[in-house]
Motif scaffolding. Structure first.
Motif: not given
Length: 452
Positions: A329-330, A332-334
């Protein structure tokens, strides 16, 4: 609750910085968090039932058998003084060059790094063998210490490298997990042999850059590189004959892997037996040297596999708390997708290299981040070589680089710590340039494996 995996990782790093043993820190902290998670209902105790199978799979992994064999090959060459003879002969071979001794240190350091595979052992060996001679011949303290530290870390990238064996095994598991997550039910493993092939061009480039730097310094600052060329008469036939056996051993091991004749594990067995036969032929395999070789190889092997057991416990508990989903999740959020995610991972690994050895980072960090990066389309061979060079750079970076501490422990008292720090800076720049080049032109890594 979602932050528990990150808290676990932070606690492990904190306890390691306090000086506790790596393997027991990994397993102990993980089991403590798992126990608290079971009590609070945030961790499924049934996950721990998978631990015995995971450990048995690790110990029965044929690829990892190459580790003790490659270590033993390097230790035998060191304890039987063959490595020392190789350095002396290579120094005579390069004596006609300005800075010839430093050139020979780079060449022999590359060979020792490939055969020994452990950064500390190579740096200490080269420091004891060559540093006093370089200083006696008038080399500047910074050039001498920087050259030794940098060549000692070449074991991270030049095959047959233990780091590449371990990275290949970890990335193979990560690639299979990533492909299963993407719905590919016949996943392809990552071959350690392909890792070796992929490292050839970057390794040769790095050695060439080291040699070019040394020759440029010797040309334009001769007072820093001994100030003069040797006038010693070189007996070429005898010299080449003495260099041939150890060089042939390394080339046979690598050639059998690259030609597909032998797996890395089989080639490691050939290398270990070849080192023993070579030492016996030169009448340098004394009973004391044999015992010391067996003991040193056993200690290193036990250390590696004990850490691997602790790392298996850590990764199981980390995933049990949802750590893999959190990292995904981290990432893909970048912003910037795979490029930014890879950049962040490289930066984190670089910083962790200050406090952790490459074995801990390979077993702890890489299994956590690699599956997500591979699902984002990153080539596993390219990722493995990038990580290897990255760790090599972090081992040289002041003030916490491990290679600096190793050399400081064996350097003469008149060599100041500042001399070592100053000496490694140009080599750090060269390694960073190689990292940038591989990022811009991934074909430097991936082209050669694609030809096979």
């Amino acid at each position: 609750m979602e932050l528990i995996p990150l808290i676990l990782f932070a606690v492990v790093c904190l306890v390691l910085m306090l000086g506790y043993p790596v393997a027991f820190t990994l397993a102990g902290c993980s089991l403590l968090f798992a126990g608290l998670g079971i009590v609070t209902g945030s961790f499924d105790p049934n996950l721990l039932k998978a631990l015995p199978d995971r450990l048995f799979g690790t110990m029965s992994n044929a690829t990892l058998v190459a580790v003790p064999l490659f270590v033993y090959m390097g230790v035998v060459l060191e304890k039987s003084k063959i490595a020392e003879d190789l350095l002396q002969n290579m120094a005579r071979l390069c004596s006609f060059l300005p800075g010839g001794l430093a050139v020979s240190v780079v060449l022999v350091g590359a060979l020792l790094a490939a055969s020994t595979g452990i950064v500390g052992a190579t740096v200490v060996t080269m420091g004891l063998m060559s540093l006093p001679t370089m200083l006696n011949q008038g080399y500047s303290k910074s050039l001498a210490t920087g050259t030794i530290c940098a060549t000692g870390t070449l074991g991270q990238i030049i095959p047959p490298s233990i780091a590449l064996v371990l990275l290949g095994d970890v990335l193979s598991s990560a690639n299979q997990r990533a492909q299963l997550n993407m719905g590919i039910f016949n996943p392809t493993p990552v071959s350690v042999g392909d890792m070796f092939v992929g490292a050839v061009i970057p390794g040769l480039l790095l050695v060439t850059m080291y040699l070019a730097y040394v020759l440029v310094i010797a040309r334009y600052r001769p007072q820093a590189a001994g100030g003069h060329q040797s006038k010693e008469t070189t007996h070429w036939p005898a010299l080449l004959l003495s260099l041939a056996p150890p060089l042939a051993l390394v080339f046979v091991v690598l050639g059998s892997i690259f030609a597909g004749v032998a797996t890395p594990t089989e080639a490691a067995g050939v290398g270990a037996m070849g080192a023993l036969l070579l030492a016996m032929a030169k009448r340098k395999l004394t009973w004391q040297a044999f015992k010391e070789s067996c003991l040193a190889a056993t200690k290193t092997t036990v250390m590696v596999f004990t850490i691997l057991v602790g790392a298996s416990v850590f990764s199981l508990v980390f995933r049990g708390f949802g750590g893999e989903e959190l990292i995904e999740a981290i990432f893909h959020s970048l912003p910037g997708g795979a490029f930014t995610a890879t950049l962040v991972v490289m930066l984190v690994i670089f910083l962790l290299g200050f406090i952790l050895d490459f074995i801990e980072i390979t077993f702890v960090v890489v299994p956590l981040v690699a599956p997500v990066l591979l699902m984002m389309g990153i080539d596993p061979i390219w990722l493995g070589i990038m990580i290897a060079v990255n760790l090599q750079t972090s081992f040289l970076t002041p003030p916490f680089g491990f290679a600096l501490f190793y050399l400081r422990g064996v350097a003469p008292k008149n060599v100041m710590t500042a001399d070592i720090y100053t000496g490694v800076v140009p080599f750090i720049v060269l390694q960073l340039l190689l990292l940038i080049a591989m990022a811009i032109w991934p074909g430097l890594v991936t082209w050669l494996p694609s030809q096979g």
